[in-house]
Write an enzyme that holds these catalytic residues in place. Structure first.
Site, PDB file in Angstrom:
ATOM      1  N   LYS A  61       0.810  -1.224   0.000  1.00  0.00           N
ATOM      2  CA  LYS A  61       0.000   0.000   0.000  1.00  0.00           C
ATOM      3  C   LYS A  61       0.844   1.276   0.000  1.00  0.00           C
ATOM      4  CE  LYS A  61      -3.772  -2.161   2.666  1.00  0.00           C
ATOM      5  NZ  LYS A  61      -3.118  -3.417   3.102  1.00  0.00           N
ATOM      6  N   ARG A 214      -7.904 -14.819   8.173  1.00  0.00           N
ATOM      7  CA  ARG A 214      -8.115 -15.647   9.362  1.00  0.00           C
ATOM      8  C   ARG A 214      -9.052 -16.827   9.151  1.00  0.00           C
ATOM      9  NH1 ARG A 214      -8.746 -10.222  12.886  1.00  0.00           N
ATOM     10  NH2 ARG A 214      -9.192  -9.491  10.758  1.00  0.00           N
TER      11      ARG A 214
END
Length: 243
Positions: A61, A214
């Site tokens: 980013k 996750r």
């Protein structure tokens, strides 16, 4: 790029943890390397996984002045990731400079990494956007504005929530990518994500690729979890009206 990939987010703190995790995942699956691992271990995990055949989304980013981003991208291009990203908030000049850096850093005869821009994080709600960023209007409209800037800058796509992907597809070129984090199966906890969607729903909306963390990486059996996500993702893609 592999058509509409499922990308596993290797968001762990060390190379040892990353190695343990990836050893439990399918061979040659897509991996996302973010700031958490890259800032500690540097480029070595990327090189290692590339050698093993894993396509890489390098999720750093970048957001800085144009010249700094250009030089940074020139260096990152030498790692030969399939996808890299910047923040769309950096503006068109910065995004164009990032593209120049990637072109300059890509070896002759090699394919330039795809460059995509982060729009609004999937952990950001519309209320938070208005309060914290002082942006009026709807979150959807702002994401579309940022996606338009990215396309005008010559980028290959954006990171967005699956909720905005369909609208982006309608207003951009067919090849323009939408990579969506915030993907959760109904059985999984949302965590800190706000704008979430199931893999099946994302597939139906024509999302180019999904990023799952996750839901796979914290599972007792990451490979089994991967295949569960993949099955739903493939089912959604088969029902997609966009071809």
């Amino acid at each position: 790029m592999h058509e509409r990939p499922l990308i596993v987010a290797v968001d762990v703190e060390s190379a040892a943890e990353a190695e343990t995790l990836t050893s439990k995942l399918p061979a040659s699956c897509w991996l996302k390397v973010g700031m958490e691992l890259f800032y500690r271990e540097g480029p070595d995990p990327v090189r290692k996984w590339k050698e093993k055949g894993h396509p890489i989304f390098l999720d750093l980013k970048l957001h800085d002045i144009p010249e700094t981003v250009k030089r940074g991208m020139k260096n990152l291009a030498q790692l030969e990731p399939e996808i890299v990203n910047v923040h769309a908030f950096g503006g068109q000049q910065m995004m164009e400079a990032a593209l120049e850096g990637l072109d300059a850093g890509t070896a002759a005869g090699k394919k330039r990494p795809r460059l995509i821009a982060v729009t609004q994080l999937t952990s950001t709600s519309e209320q938070e956007m208005k309060a914290d960023q002082n942006i009026s209007g709807s979150l959807r409209d702002h994401v579309l504005f940022l996606a338009g800037n990215a396309q005008r800058s010559g980028l290959d796509g954006v990171v967005c929530s699956a909720h905005e992907a369909e609208a982006i597809r309608q207003e951009t070129e067919t090849s323009f990518m939408t990579i969506a984090p915030g993907i959760r199966r109904k059985e999984d906890a949302a965590g800190d994500q706000k704008r979430i969607m199931t893999p099946k729903e994302a597939g139906e909306r024509g999302v180019t690729g999904i990023v799952v963390g996750r839901g796979i990486t914290k599972s007792v059996d990451p490979a089994e979890a991967y295949y569960r996500y993949e099955k739903e993702w493939e089912h959604g893609k088969q029902r997609c009206i966009y071809r």
